[in-house]
Design a protein around this motif. Structure first.
Motif, PDB file in Angstrom:
ATOM      1  N   MET A 163       0.829  -1.203   0.000  1.00  0.00           N
ATOM      2  CA  MET A 163       0.000   0.000   0.000  1.00  0.00           C
ATOM      3  C   MET A 163       0.868   1.258   0.000  1.00  0.00           C
ATOM      4  O   MET A 163       0.642   2.189  -0.762  1.00  0.00           O
ATOM      5  CB  MET A 163      -0.916   0.001   1.225  1.00  0.00           C
ATOM      6  CG  MET A 163      -1.784   1.254   1.351  1.00  0.00           C
ATOM      7  SD  MET A 163      -2.888   1.130   2.782  1.00  0.00           S
ATOM      8  CE  MET A 163      -3.690   2.722   2.721  1.00  0.00           C
ATOM      9  N   GLN A 164       1.839   1.305   0.892  1.00  0.00           N
ATOM     10  CA  GLN A 164       2.817   2.396   1.063  1.00  0.00           C
ATOM     11  C   GLN A 164       2.192   3.686   1.582  1.00  0.00           C
ATOM     12  O   GLN A 164       2.646   4.246   2.556  1.00  0.00           O
ATOM     13  CB  GLN A 164       3.600   2.672  -0.230  1.00  0.00           C
ATOM     14  CG  GLN A 164       4.037   1.465  -1.034  1.00  0.00           C
ATOM     15  CD  GLN A 164       4.697   0.342  -0.238  1.00  0.00           C
ATOM     16  OE1 GLN A 164       4.942   0.476   0.945  1.00  0.00           O
ATOM     17  NE2 GLN A 164       4.940  -0.781  -0.879  1.00  0.00           N
ATOM     18  N   SER A 165       1.174   4.213   0.936  1.00  0.00           N
ATOM     19  CA  SER A 165       0.557   5.467   1.369  1.00  0.00           C
ATOM     20  C   SER A 165      -0.853   5.561   0.808  1.00  0.00           C
ATOM     21  O   SER A 165      -1.180   4.923  -0.202  1.00  0.00           O
ATOM     22  CB  SER A 165       1.379   6.667   0.889  1.00  0.00           C
ATOM     23  OG  SER A 165       0.747   7.898   1.226  1.00  0.00           O
ATOM     24  N   ALA A 166      -1.682   6.379   1.468  1.00  0.00           N
ATOM     25  CA  ALA A 166      -3.025   6.665   0.963  1.00  0.00           C
ATOM     26  C   ALA A 166      -3.083   7.996   0.234  1.00  0.00           C
ATOM     27  O   ALA A 166      -4.157   8.391  -0.234  1.00  0.00           O
ATOM     28  CB  ALA A 166      -4.026   6.670   2.121  1.00  0.00           C
ATOM     29  N   ARG A 167      -1.975   8.695   0.142  1.00  0.00           N
ATOM     30  CA  ARG A 167      -1.931  10.015  -0.476  1.00  0.00           C
ATOM     31  C   ARG A 167      -1.296   9.941  -1.858  1.00  0.00           C
ATOM     32  O   ARG A 167      -0.190   9.415  -2.016  1.00  0.00           O
ATOM     33  CB  ARG A 167      -1.130  10.973   0.396  1.00  0.00           C
ATOM     34  CG  ARG A 167      -1.722  11.245   1.774  1.00  0.00           C
ATOM     35  CD  ARG A 167      -3.072  11.928   1.701  1.00  0.00           C
ATOM     36  NE  ARG A 167      -3.341  12.706   2.915  1.00  0.00           N
ATOM     37  CZ  ARG A 167      -4.512  13.164   3.252  1.00  0.00           C
ATOM     38  NH1 ARG A 167      -5.572  12.922   2.477  1.00  0.00           N
ATOM     39  NH2 ARG A 167      -4.681  13.871   4.361  1.00  0.00           N
ATOM     40  N   GLU A 212       0.022  14.737   8.858  1.00  0.00           N
ATOM     41  CA  GLU A 212      -1.378  14.519   8.486  1.00  0.00           C
ATOM     42  C   GLU A 212      -1.493  13.447   7.401  1.00  0.00           C
ATOM     43  O   GLU A 212      -2.400  12.600   7.442  1.00  0.00           O
ATOM     44  CB  GLU A 212      -1.995  15.826   7.993  1.00  0.00           C
ATOM     45  CG  GLU A 212      -3.472  15.703   7.608  1.00  0.00           C
ATOM     46  CD  GLU A 212      -4.042  16.980   7.013  1.00  0.00           C
ATOM     47  OE1 GLU A 212      -5.197  16.936   6.565  1.00  0.00           O
ATOM     48  OE2 GLU A 212      -3.318  17.997   6.978  1.00  0.00           O
ATOM     49  N   ASP A 213      -0.578  13.486   6.417  1.00  0.00           N
ATOM     50  CA  ASP A 213      -0.579  12.458   5.370  1.00  0.00           C
ATOM     51  C   ASP A 213      -0.383  11.075   5.980  1.00  0.00           C
ATOM     52  O   ASP A 213      -1.065  10.108   5.602  1.00  0.00           O
ATOM     53  CB  ASP A 213       0.555  12.714   4.368  1.00  0.00           C
ATOM     54  CG  ASP A 213       0.348  13.966   3.539  1.00  0.00           C
ATOM     55  OD1 ASP A 213      -0.814  14.344   3.299  1.00  0.00           O
ATOM     56  OD2 ASP A 213       1.366  14.569   3.127  1.00  0.00           O
ATOM     57  N   TRP A 214       0.550  10.979   6.908  1.00  0.00           N
ATOM     58  CA  TRP A 214       0.864   9.684   7.519  1.00  0.00           C
ATOM     59  C   TRP A 214      -0.319   9.173   8.343  1.00  0.00           C
ATOM     60  O   TRP A 214      -0.669   7.994   8.283  1.00  0.00           O
ATOM     61  CB  TRP A 214       2.122   9.813   8.359  1.00  0.00           C
ATOM     62  CG  TRP A 214       2.552   8.573   9.083  1.00  0.00           C
ATOM     63  CD1 TRP A 214       2.859   8.448  10.406  1.00  0.00           C
ATOM     64  CD2 TRP A 214       2.741   7.250   8.529  1.00  0.00           C
ATOM     65  NE1 TRP A 214       3.217   7.164  10.710  1.00  0.00           N
ATOM     66  CE2 TRP A 214       3.157   6.399   9.578  1.00  0.00           C
ATOM     67  CE3 TRP A 214       2.598   6.708   7.250  1.00  0.00           C
ATOM     68  CZ2 TRP A 214       3.430   5.044   9.389  1.00  0.00           C
ATOM     69  CZ3 TRP A 214       2.865   5.345   7.060  1.00  0.00           C
ATOM     70  CH2 TRP A 214       3.271   4.541   8.122  1.00  0.00           C
ATOM     71  N   ARG A 262       6.958   9.902  13.158  1.00  0.00           N
ATOM     72  CA  ARG A 262       6.031   9.062  12.384  1.00  0.00           C
ATOM     73  C   ARG A 262       5.869   7.687  13.040  1.00  0.00           C
ATOM     74  O   ARG A 262       4.787   7.095  13.034  1.00  0.00           O
ATOM     75  CB  ARG A 262       6.519   8.917  10.936  1.00  0.00           C
ATOM     76  CG  ARG A 262       6.705  10.233  10.205  1.00  0.00           C
ATOM     77  CD  ARG A 262       5.392  10.851   9.725  1.00  0.00           C
ATOM     78  NE  ARG A 262       5.564  12.279   9.511  1.00  0.00           N
ATOM     79  CZ  ARG A 262       6.230  12.820   8.486  1.00  0.00           C
ATOM     80  NH1 ARG A 262       6.764  12.055   7.560  1.00  0.00           N
ATOM     81  NH2 ARG A 262       6.343  14.135   8.403  1.00  0.00           N
ATOM     82  N   TYR A 263       6.968   7.166  13.586  1.00  0.00           N
ATOM     83  CA  TYR A 263       6.875   5.863  14.252  1.00  0.00           C
ATOM     84  C   TYR A 263       5.956   5.955  15.462  1.00  0.00           C
ATOM     85  O   TYR A 263       5.118   5.072  15.697  1.00  0.00           O
ATOM     86  CB  TYR A 263       8.256   5.369  14.674  1.00  0.00           C
ATOM     87  CG  TYR A 263       8.218   3.962  15.249  1.00  0.00           C
ATOM     88  CD1 TYR A 263       8.335   2.857  14.407  1.00  0.00           C
ATOM     89  CD2 TYR A 263       8.019   3.741  16.604  1.00  0.00           C
ATOM     90  CE1 TYR A 263       8.269   1.564  14.922  1.00  0.00           C
ATOM     91  CE2 TYR A 263       7.946   2.465  17.128  1.00  0.00           C
ATOM     92  CZ  TYR A 263       8.079   1.378  16.279  1.00  0.00           C
ATOM     93  OH  TYR A 263       8.003   0.100  16.786  1.00  0.00           O
ATOM     94  N   LEU A 264       6.103   7.016  16.241  1.00  0.00           N
ATOM     95  CA  LEU A 264       5.245   7.196  17.419  1.00  0.00           C
ATOM     96  C   LEU A 264       3.784   7.330  17.013  1.00  0.00           C
ATOM     97  O   LEU A 264       2.891   6.801  17.685  1.00  0.00           O
ATOM     98  CB  LEU A 264       5.697   8.424  18.201  1.00  0.00           C
ATOM     99  CG  LEU A 264       7.058   8.308  18.899  1.00  0.00           C
ATOM    100  CD1 LEU A 264       7.468   9.648  19.490  1.00  0.00           C
ATOM    101  CD2 LEU A 264       7.028   7.232  19.980  1.00  0.00           C
TER     102      LEU A 264
END
Length: 416
Positions: A163-167, A212-214, A262-264
């Motif tokens: 998937m990697q990303s929804a953006r 927000e993207d993440w 991002r990990y958190l």
């Protein structure tokens, strides 16, 4: 061994591999006490992603030495031939195979019947454990309901979608060709086909990605309902198109602090949705949802890697195949092992690898693997909040959330 069996593009040095692929006799001592898995590498991709440094090829047909073809059309035949070679090399090994993982590249560029045929060869030559886990990776645009149904009918019971990303703008930087929403639809199609276990792979830290993207990507992944989600920090490898774009200033480089943030966020969102971490980059809703094949790698078990550039490990002997599909095809056609080199791990090598890999797991590693300097460092890590105090008192080194952010540094201290 990289996560999910991904094959690096550069092979290590090592001693020559025997032409018949034979292993030193001690490699099979005590084999019955270790699980056995197969990794089947499919090196073909429709396009090359800008961040990719794996052993993959975009051409639909490649020619090797002596005019030996290494095309997608005959690729399954080559892998089946190596599986038969594995049976000869492991002739006294009666273990049924516990896990099979088909990775790439894009395995689902091959016909579903080809993947099923490769799995059938493992089953025929070795047998599969009653509860064997059988996974294939898939790009969202390379499958449809009929394809997934054929895989399920053929014995696959787990599928992992990239998937990697929804953006869309993040996917564009990564050179991913699927559209947002397609991976989530794939999860539904896999469930309808009868797959109980489905993974979505995510990448964080892409240049231009915001918090927000993440969060949006995590929310979309959770909403799709897979029982497993992997989240990996983007590593910009030298020689890739993305590295060149960053060097030219076309896209910004993401720094370590952003990766940590991002990990958190991932741990927060996934934890709230009922996913528990069991390895630094992996979360599952249940124990059954954990990827058993990757756990073979992390626990130093045995696996045979078939395909160009694939790595294998049996009883402390590690080897790797020739990298190019043409050279791989030529070796098999000549009746030779496609192995390019190998190394026999010393007791110290294996001790260090156990610490490196087992510390990444929720269960951690036993303290009796540590030497005095490493044990002292572990005590210090407990004081710094990097290792869990209760687990340390129980004889194990287990990373805290803060420790997971600094896992590489903790490992370096403990292996002394």
């Amino acid at each position: 061994m990289p996560d999910n069996g991904v094959m690096p593009s550069v092979l290590p040095d090592g001693e020559p591999m025997p032409e018949d692929g034979s292993l030193p006799r001690p490699a099979l001592e005590g084999a019955g006490e270790r699980p056995l898995g197969f990794y089947l590498h499919v090196p073909y991709c429709a396009t090359r992603c800008g961040y990719c440094d794996f052993n993959t090829y975009t051409a639909s047909e490649l020619v090797g030495k002596g005019g030996v073809l290494a095309s997608r059309d005959n690729y399954a035949d080559m892998v089946v031939e190596e599986i038969r070679l594995a049976r000869k090399v492991l002739s006294g090994d009666t273990r049924p195979v516990r896990t099979v993982f088909v990775g790439g590249g894009t395995p689902t560029l091959l016909a579903a019947a080809d993947l099923v045929r490769m799995l059938a060869a493992v089953r025929e030559e070795f047998g599969l454990a009653d509860d064997a886990e059988v996974t294939t990776e898939a790009n969202p645009e390379s499958v449809n309901p009929a394809y997934l149904a054929e895989l399920r009918e053929g014995g696959f019971n787990r599928v992992s979608f990239g998937m990697q990303s929804a953006r869309q703008h993040v996917l564009k930087v990564l050179d991913r060709t699927h559209t947002p929403g397609r991976p989530e639809a794939c999860v539904a199609e896999a469930r309808a086909a009868g797959f109980d276990h489905v993974n979505l792979d995510l990448i964080y830290g892409t240049p231009g990605e915001s918090d927000e993207d993440w969060r949006a990507s995590l929310t979309a992944a959770v909403g799709a309902g897979p029982d497993h989600i992997s989240a990996y920090a983007l590593i910009v490898e030298e020689g890739t198109q993305l590295a060149r774009r960053i060097r030219r200033g076309e896209v910004p480089m993401t720094d370590d602090d952003e990766h940590a943030d991002r990990y958190l966020i991932a741990d927060e969102v996934l934890g709230a949705a009922g996913y528990s971490w069991y390895e630094v980059s992996n979360w599952a809703t249940t124990e059954a949802g954990r990827c058993l094949h990757n756990e073979l790698y992390w626990r130093g078990a045995d696996w045979w890697g078939a395909g160009p550039g694939a790595h294998s490990h049996v009883g402390g002997v590690r080897w790797w195949n020739v990298k190019h599909p043409g050279a791989y095809a030529a070796a098999l056609a000549a009746g030779r092992s496609p192995g390019a080199g190998r190394e026999v791990l010393s007791a110290e090598d294996r001790r260090v690898e156990r610490i490196l890999l087992e510390l990444r797991l929720r269960e951690g590693c036993p303290l009796d693997l540590l030497r005095p300097a490493g044990l002292s460092a572990a005590r210090g890590a407990v004081g710094e909040g990097l290792l869990s105090e209760p687990e340390f008192s129980a004889g194990r080194a287990v990373l805290t959330l803060r420790g997971r952010l600094l896992a590489d540094a903790v490992v370096r201290a403990l292996v002394d």
